[in-house]
Design a protein around this motif. Structure first.
Motif, PDB file in Angstrom:
ATOM      1  N   TRP A 117      -5.917   1.726   2.649  1.00 35.87           N
ATOM      2  CA  TRP A 117      -5.188   2.422   1.939  1.00 35.87           C
ATOM      3  C   TRP A 117      -5.451   3.240   1.440  1.00 35.87           C
ATOM      4  CZ3 TRP A 117      -2.122   5.831   5.821  1.00 35.87           C
ATOM      5  CH2 TRP A 117      -2.133   5.122   6.671  1.00 35.87           C
ATOM      6  N   PHE A 158      -1.870   7.132  14.885  1.00 38.03           N
ATOM      7  CA  PHE A 158      -1.953   8.572  13.473  1.00 38.03           C
ATOM      8  C   PHE A 158      -3.094   9.551  13.749  1.00 38.03           C
ATOM      9  CE2 PHE A 158       1.256   6.108  11.963  1.00 38.03           C
ATOM     10  CZ  PHE A 158       1.185   5.623  10.615  1.00 38.03           C
ATOM     11  N   ASP A 184      -5.810  -1.272  10.294  1.00 37.58           N
ATOM     12  CA  ASP A 184      -4.703  -1.124  10.250  1.00 37.58           C
ATOM     13  C   ASP A 184      -4.270  -0.635  11.876  1.00 37.58           C
ATOM     14  OD1 ASP A 184      -1.893   0.792   8.726  1.00 37.58           O
ATOM     15  OD2 ASP A 184      -1.832   0.128  10.451  1.00 37.58           O
ATOM     16  N   ASP A 241       5.611   8.849   4.966  1.00 35.16           N
ATOM     17  CA  ASP A 241       6.267   7.643   4.095  1.00 35.16           C
ATOM     18  C   ASP A 241       7.498   8.453   3.553  1.00 35.16           C
ATOM     19  OD1 ASP A 241       3.331   5.838   4.240  1.00 35.16           O
ATOM     20  OD2 ASP A 241       4.863   6.134   5.380  1.00 35.16           O
ATOM     21  N   LYS A 247       9.964   7.677   7.896  1.00 34.16           N
ATOM     22  CA  LYS A 247      10.940   6.076   8.651  1.00 34.16           C
ATOM     23  C   LYS A 247      11.484   5.826   7.730  1.00 34.16           C
ATOM     24  CE  LYS A 247       6.254   5.308   9.063  1.00 34.16           C
ATOM     25  NZ  LYS A 247       4.901   4.258  10.418  1.00 34.16           N
ATOM     26  N   THR A 297       0.637  -1.111   0.121  1.00 34.01           N
ATOM     27  CA  THR A 297      -0.400   0.093  -0.015  1.00 34.01           C
ATOM     28  C   THR A 297       0.792   1.085   0.299  1.00 34.01           C
ATOM     29  OG1 THR A 297      -0.400   0.022   2.429  1.00 34.01           O
ATOM     30  CG2 THR A 297      -2.263  -0.673   0.836  1.00 34.01           C
ATOM     31  N   SER A 298       1.970   1.044   0.392  1.00 35.24           N
ATOM     32  CA  SER A 298       2.971   2.330   0.024  1.00 35.24           C
ATOM     33  C   SER A 298       4.397   1.652  -0.114  1.00 35.24           C
ATOM     34  CB  SER A 298       2.784   2.826   1.302  1.00 35.24           C
ATOM     35  OG  SER A 298       2.922   2.392   2.478  1.00 35.24           O
ATOM     36  N   ASN A 301       4.472   5.514  16.610  1.00 35.97           N
ATOM     37  CA  ASN A 301       3.238   6.005  15.160  1.00 35.97           C
ATOM     38  C   ASN A 301       2.489   6.625  15.977  1.00 35.97           C
ATOM     39  OD1 ASN A 301       4.067   4.675  13.172  1.00 35.97           O
ATOM     40  ND2 ASN A 301       3.357   2.524  13.766  1.00 35.97           N
ATOM     41  N   ASP A 341       6.590  -2.798  12.686  1.00 38.41           N
ATOM     42  CA  ASP A 341       5.236  -1.233  12.406  1.00 38.41           C
ATOM     43  C   ASP A 341       3.892  -1.448  12.184  1.00 38.41           C
ATOM     44  OD1 ASP A 341       3.600   0.028   9.456  1.00 38.41           O
ATOM     45  OD2 ASP A 341       5.337   1.107  10.201  1.00 38.41           O
ATOM     46  N   ASN A 387       7.477   2.099   1.563  1.00 40.11           N
ATOM     47  CA  ASN A 387       7.631   1.346   2.277  1.00 40.11           C
ATOM     48  C   ASN A 387       7.729  -0.396   2.538  1.00 40.11           C
ATOM     49  OD1 ASN A 387       5.211   2.596   3.380  1.00 40.11           O
ATOM     50  ND2 ASN A 387       5.746   0.931   4.981  1.00 40.11           N
ATOM     51  N   TRP A 388       6.484  -0.088   2.096  1.00 41.11           N
ATOM     52  CA  TRP A 388       6.201  -2.174   2.135  1.00 41.11           C
ATOM     53  C   TRP A 388       7.662  -2.974   1.041  1.00 41.11           C
ATOM     54  CZ3 TRP A 388       5.032  -3.859   6.895  1.00 41.11           C
ATOM     55  CH2 TRP A 388       3.886  -2.872   7.695  1.00 41.11           C
TER      56      TRP A 388
HETATM   57  C1  GAL Z   1       0.887   2.679   7.707  1.00 43.49           C
HETATM   58  C2  GAL Z   1       2.630   2.649   7.449  1.00 43.49           C
HETATM   59  C3  GAL Z   1       2.363   3.566   7.144  1.00 43.49           C
HETATM   60  C4  GAL Z   1       1.900   3.661   6.069  1.00 43.49           C
HETATM   61  C5  GAL Z   1       0.723   3.246   6.007  1.00 43.49           C
HETATM   62  C6  GAL Z   1      -0.077   2.540   4.491  1.00 43.49           C
HETATM   63  O1  GAL Z   1       0.944   0.761   8.979  1.00 43.49           O
HETATM   64  O2  GAL Z   1       3.252   2.900   9.468  1.00 43.49           O
HETATM   65  O3  GAL Z   1       3.923   4.005   7.247  1.00 43.49           O
HETATM   66  O4  GAL Z   1       3.025   2.801   5.329  1.00 43.49           O
HETATM   67  O5  GAL Z   1       0.540   1.717   6.293  1.00 43.49           O
HETATM   68  O6  GAL Z   1       0.187   1.757   3.931  1.00 43.49           O
END
Ligand code: GAL
Length: 375
Positions: A233, A199, A193, A288, A308, A64-65, A158, A141, A67-68
């Protein structure tokens, strides 16, 4: 996240805000609290945790972003370099697929399972099976909820991410939109999530007083987490919601000064909606440090994001796996904040950083993907 655990978690956030200013870095034994009483977590037994070349499972959610996506390669390379056999899998098909993957990791003899949960409240039976098999479980995470069967949580803080986003929104409004009052709208992450609540709570700990004193107004009236969430997301869900809000509450010259967005993907979706409605560019937050958003920040279109560093998060997680392999306790620096609805999960928290155009070059100086964008 169940309502009960969410309520518990939210109460914790408020005390966390106070604790955050006082907490020092602590290295405390966490494994000795392990409910299994096995020798692996008891160095006094002299037993090593498990063999050096063991299989380590890493269950990742969906891409979904960025970072993954980064995490997949970093875990494979880092675990291999550390002498382990990585078993890294995304669950693009959803929660059931992730449940089956974790079950398979148990059957394939994984000694540690690192979980980046799609929905941390739906893995209870798989996590119990893992712990019954003597496997250590690390939440990566995103917190694993409503279960005692998790040994450690490794994440950027977070709640602090939200606090930084809320403050950045206020700073950007003051810099770019003159004096208040300001019209803003709120976007939250996916309700499944576990991170979405901290957040939002972190941001609202900064914004709520300004809503109360009239500095901030929310024309749509959608001020509750449940009203602001974005399922999966998904960018299209955020864009559709913003379209509806703009057509419903921003007719004519009514201005939208700012948007709280929990990450970059949803920030870009909201910007598309605002621009298509012919409205002036709002002050908008993100998270991100995605490439497309860093470009928008340097162009002055997106106001802020959060850094991050995924390399740091993965490296710290692998350090914890190494400790487990040596039969050593996990390294933790927070034993108060992350109540998952059943227990307070010992955590190792890293420090998120706010990024705006002003400090991007300095923050990204050592990031080979992002530094070139700030030149
Ligand atoms: C969260 C993560 C964020 C962002 C979001 C959507 O869990 O901490 O940094 O990546 O997922 O993917």
């Amino acid at each position: 996240m169940g309502a009960q655990s969410k309520g518990v978690v939210m109460r914790k956030w408020k005390s966390a805000l106070v604790a955050l200013t006082a907490v020092g870095a602590l290295a405390l034994s966490a494994c000795s609290g392990s409910s299994r009483g096995d020798t692996a977590s008891d160095p006094s037994s002299g037993a090593a945790g498990f063999p050096a070349g063991s299989t380590i499972g890493v269950a990742l959610p969906q891409k979904t972003s960025e970072n993954w996506v980064l995490a997949e390669g970093l875990f494979n390379d880092g675990l291999t370099a550390a002498g382990f056999k990585p078993l890294v899998q995304f669950a693009n098909g959803g929660v059931t697929e992730q449940q089956n993957q974790i079950q398979a990791m148990i059957e394939q003899g994984a000694k540690v399972i690192v979980v980046g949960a799609i929905d941390g409240s739906q893995l209870g039976s798989q996590l119990k099976a893992a712990q019954d098999a003597g496997i250590k479980v690390i939440a990566y995470d995103r917190l694993l909820e409503n279960t005692a069967n998790v040994d450690l949580y490794v994440a950027f803080d977070n709640f602090k991410v939200g606090v930084l986003q809320g403050q950045a929104l206020l700073d950007g409004l003051a810099k770019q939109k003159g004096s208040g009052p300001y019209n803003i709208e709120l976007i939250a992450g996916s309700s499944d999530d576990a991170n979405s609540t901290p957040f939002f709570q972190g941001a609202m700990s900064v914004l709520q007083p300004k809503i109360d004193d009239g500095t901030l107004k929310i024309p749509s009236g959608q001020t509750k987490f449940e009203q602001a969430t974005t399922q999966g997301w998904k960018a299209e869900n955020a864009q559709k919601r913003m379209d509806t809000i703009l057509s419903g509450f921003y007719a004519g010259s009514t201005k939208l000064d700012g948007i709280l967005s929990p990450n970059d993907t949803l920030a870009r979706a909201a910007l598309t909606s605002v621009h298509q409605a012919g409205k002036p560019n709002p002050v908008i937050t993100g998270q991100d440090s995605e490439v497309e958003s860093v470009k928008l920040i340097m162009a002055g279109t997106q106001y802020s994001t959060i850094y991050k560093d995924t390399r740091e998060l993965v490296a710290k997680t692998i350090d914890q796996v190494k400790l487990a392999q040596q039969g050593q306790p996990f390294e933790v620096n927070d034993t108060k904040t992350y109540n998952n609805g059943v227990k307070v999960v010992p955590a190792f928290l890293l420090d998120p950083k706010i990024v705006t155009k002003d400090n991007a070059a300095q923050v990204y100086a050592n990031d080979p993907n992002l530094a070139p964008l700030t030149k």
